[in-house]
Scaffold this motif. Structure first.
Motif, PDB file in Angstrom:
ATOM      1  N   ARG A  44      44.514  41.302  35.730  1.00 20.13           N
ATOM      2  CA  ARG A  44      45.915  41.531  35.393  1.00 20.13           C
ATOM      3  C   ARG A  44      45.616  42.708  35.016  1.00 20.13           C
ATOM      4  O   ARG A  44      47.670  43.321  34.895  1.00 20.13           O
ATOM      5  N   GLY A  45      45.211  43.571  35.066  1.00 17.88           N
ATOM      6  CA  GLY A  45      45.502  45.102  34.635  1.00 17.88           C
ATOM      7  C   GLY A  45      45.281  45.473  33.576  1.00 17.88           C
ATOM      8  O   GLY A  45      45.797  46.268  33.054  1.00 17.88           O
ATOM      9  N   LEU A  46      44.514  44.881  32.548  1.00 17.15           N
ATOM     10  CA  LEU A  46      43.988  45.536  31.154  1.00 17.15           C
ATOM     11  C   LEU A  46      42.908  45.371  31.326  1.00 17.15           C
ATOM     12  O   LEU A  46      41.846  45.810  32.074  1.00 17.15           O
ATOM     13  N   SER A  47      43.083  46.232  29.889  1.00 16.42           N
ATOM     14  CA  SER A  47      41.699  47.055  29.684  1.00 16.42           C
ATOM     15  C   SER A  47      40.600  46.403  28.959  1.00 16.42           C
ATOM     16  O   SER A  47      41.153  45.754  28.190  1.00 16.42           O
ATOM     17  N   LYS A 404      55.250  44.847  31.545  1.00 13.25           N
ATOM     18  CA  LYS A 404      54.840  43.986  31.924  1.00 13.25           C
ATOM     19  C   LYS A 404      53.373  43.725  32.297  1.00 13.25           C
ATOM     20  O   LYS A 404      53.258  44.215  32.922  1.00 13.25           O
ATOM     21  N   VAL A 405      53.032  42.471  31.422  1.00 13.28           N
ATOM     22  CA  VAL A 405      50.995  41.860  32.321  1.00 13.28           C
ATOM     23  C   VAL A 405      51.484  41.358  33.320  1.00 13.28           C
ATOM     24  O   VAL A 405      52.424  40.229  32.634  1.00 13.28           O
ATOM     25  N   PRO A 406      51.214  40.983  34.557  1.00 10.58           N
ATOM     26  CA  PRO A 406      51.192  40.292  35.325  1.00 10.58           C
ATOM     27  C   PRO A 406      50.207  39.090  34.931  1.00 10.58           C
ATOM     28  O   PRO A 406      49.854  38.640  34.621  1.00 10.58           O
ATOM     29  N   ASP A 407      50.959  38.127  35.338  1.00  8.24           N
ATOM     30  CA  ASP A 407      50.032  36.286  35.541  1.00  8.24           C
ATOM     31  C   ASP A 407      48.667  35.741  35.957  1.00  8.24           C
ATOM     32  O   ASP A 407      48.355  37.113  37.247  1.00  8.24           O
ATOM     33  N   CYS A 408      48.168  35.512  35.268  1.00  4.25           N
ATOM     34  CA  CYS A 408      47.083  35.190  36.015  1.00  4.25           C
ATOM     35  C   CYS A 408      47.143  35.497  37.188  1.00  4.25           C
ATOM     36  O   CYS A 408      47.652  34.374  38.536  1.00  4.25           O
ATOM     37  N   VAL A 409      45.661  36.078  37.866  1.00  4.61           N
ATOM     38  CA  VAL A 409      45.858  35.451  39.608  1.00  4.61           C
ATOM     39  C   VAL A 409      44.132  35.426  40.106  1.00  4.61           C
ATOM     40  O   VAL A 409      43.913  35.362  41.238  1.00  4.61           O
TER      41      VAL A 409
END
Length: 575
Positions: A44-47, A404-409
């Motif tokens: 999701r692009g989080l560290s 904004k954090v994207p949804d689960c992929v």
């Protein structure tokens, strides 16, 4: 996605990054849910950081029935949502996420009553197949069929004639749980997560009423570091309550441990081509094809002793042998058992005293600011559990993030080794010719490493001695030991013999005959002294002795005391 090697150097770099960066998410626990959560957050692009006190999958996630399934018995409990969800995940794993690790496996469900049982059980299995399609994904496995007694005994000649009047033949999924869990963590690392095993949380960091990270101890060096994170995810399974206690608050739910044991016997001890699912007085019993072996399990009993090394007693073993022998033409004897393993299910505590009645649903708690707790569930639905945990963490972070954090992929993220696996499988004969191996050896590597098998084959090309099988463990090549250290995060001999390979449960000697050879191969990559190498071997031999002794004990208490006679290995420098 470019693979990342979980090498000793990578581990050190991960620890340095964990000490210096302010993470979005810190996941505690390197089991299947923790690895899934780290992968979910990273994609999701989080560290992300992931810490595990022992080895990846060293707890419950390497000691399951090794099935990816919907759970036929949950249909009887009318838990349709859980079954449908699990069947959808089964299809996803087989078709897309991990086709190199998750495979269809056939089962027979013997029928013992005429007319009504075939209708009742047949309707259940038909519903099971239909629900797989209703999940919105392909079924992933062949359709079920009805068999007469004669037809069933052609598939399973080992069955006694009076043990059935017919059968249902259906399919579920099977996985090497330890390898799949390790691949989750390795794939998370490939997407940027900082991953470190043998790193124990010794406290949670707080600012006011908010959890802001964790203090961890590197068990290999003794170094302690503070890891700061906007959200901490507690994914420690049966250790949930202990980890929650660091927050200084009572959790919203309790986790209860249920012990399940499994026996491993050679394939020639039971004549047949499919697994079995048998009813018992409290649950079900599986006889599962496992390469050149069968896995027989499981029990379902309350466990309140050591969670690190749950022990199987003689009573447990006798119970399984008695139940399976009731349907076999040629009964098994204790001498047929080559391996035994025991694991603990993390069940959400309920009102019933029977662990088989406790919920296999999962739950997410956010009662402490900055801390998300995920518990319960079953192996098959790990990805859904991970998604729910990270969804809760993202919601809690709120204004702490400026984006904004994207949804689960993760339903669209194949694990390392999945991409290109089918093409290499089609090329397995040419690979065998190119590297001078038998095609059976190449198939073995492809079904353990997927397309990353080429990295193992390249090791063999550089060092032809690594093409030789390990002494006393013919299916496994010496190269797999070295690769386990240089690419798969193995730190100790246990990690190789019990989880990167399954030698500890697949041989009558349980790994003792190849322990010295494997330790010598590991020593170079890990820069072990002769003393540490010898200590690793000594520890492993004592572990096997303690397990064997525990399996002769009459009950849980004496079995646990015997198993705890072998302490965990630590580096010589920190004795």
């Amino acid at each position: 996605m470019r693979p990342v090697a979980l090498s000793p150097l990578h581990r050190q770099e991960a620890l340095d990054a964990l000490a210096s960066e302010h993470l979005d998410i810190l996941v505690i626990g390197g089991g299947v849910v923790g690895g899934g959560a780290a992968l979910d957050a990273a994609t999701r692009g989080l560290s992300v950081g992931l810490v595990e006190a022992r080895d990846f999958a060293s707890g419950t996630s390497s000691r399951s029935s090794k099935l990816v399934h919907g759970g036929l018995r949950y249909l009887e409990m009318l838990d349709f949502r859980l079954v449908a969800e699990a069947l959808g995940e089964r299809s996803l794993l087989i078709d897309k996420l991990a086709p190199h690790l998750v495979k269809p496996v056939p089962f027979l469900y013997p029928l013992t009553h005429r007319v009504w049982e075939r209708f009742y059980a047949g309707s259940g299995v038909a519903l099971y197949d239909s629900m797989a399609l209703l999940s919105g994904r392909s079924r992933g496995v062949p359709h079920h069929r009805h068999l007469t007694r004669t037809g069933a005994r052609k598939v399973m000649p080992a069955l006694r004639k009076d043990a059935l009047i017919g059968a249902l033949h259906y399919y579920d999924g099977q996985v090497d749980d330890a390898r799949h869990t390790m691949f989750l963590s390795r794939t998370a690392a490939a997407y940027g997560a900082h991953v470190a095993s043998r790193t124990r949380v010794i406290d949670l960091l707080r600012e006011g009423d908010r959890v802001v990270g964790a203090r961890v101890k590197d068990l290999e060096s003794g170094r302690e570091i503070d890891i700061r994170a906007r959200q901490v995810v507690n994914a420690t399974g049966v250790w949930t309550d202990e980890t929650q206690a660091f927050a200084g608050e009572r959790g919203q739910f309790k986790v209860r441990a249920s012990k399940g044991i499994h026996l491993v016997v050679p394939r020639d001890r039971i004549r047949g081509e499919a697994g079995l699912i048998l009813r018992t007085e409290t649950s079900v019993l599986f006889v599962i094809p496992w390469g050149t072996h069968w896995i027989i399990g499981t029990t379902d009993t309350d466990w309140s002793l050591s969670k690190d090394h749950p022990a199987a007693s003689a009573k447990d073993i006798d119970y399984l042998l008695e139940r399976v022998n009731a349907v076999l033409v040629e009964p098994l004897v204790p001498e047929d058992v080559e391996g035994v393993f025991a694991g603990l299910r993390p069940l959400l505590a309920g009102e019933s005293d029977a662990t088989s009645k406790l919920s296999r649903e999962h739950a997410v708690s956010t009662s402490s600011k900055g801390l998300v707790v995920i518990a319960g569930g079953k192996y098959t639905t790990y990805r859904v559990m991970a998604k729910d945990a990270i969804d809760a963490a993202v919601q809690q972070m709120g204004a702490l993030l400026d984006r904004k954090v994207p949804d689960c992929v993760t339903d669209d993220i194949p694990l390392l080794g999945a991409d290109g696996y089918t093409a290499l499988w089609n090329q397995r004969q040419s690979l065998a010719d190119r590297y001078g191996l038998g095609v059976g050896r190449v198939e073995h590597l492809l079904n353990r490493f997927g397309s990353l098998a080429t990295e193992v084959l390249d090791l063999i090309a550089e060092r032809p001695d690594l093409a030789e099988p390990l002494t006393g463990a013919d299916p496994y090549l010496r190269a797999e030991v070295v690769y386990g250290v240089t690419h798969e995060g193995a730190r100790h001999l246990d990690d190789i013999l019990a989880r990167r390979t399954r030698i500890s449960i697949e041989t009558f000697h349980r790994g003792t005959e190849c322990a010295e050879e494997a330790a010598t191969l590991m020593a170079e990559a890990l820069d072990w002294s002769d003393a540490q190498r010898d200590r690793e071997v000594d520890h492993y031999l004592k572990r096997v002795d303690a397990e064997r002794e525990s399996q002769t004990m009459p009950d849980d208490e004496t079995a646990d005391a015997a198993r705890m006679g072998a302490p965990d290995v630590v580096p010589v420098a920190h004795l």
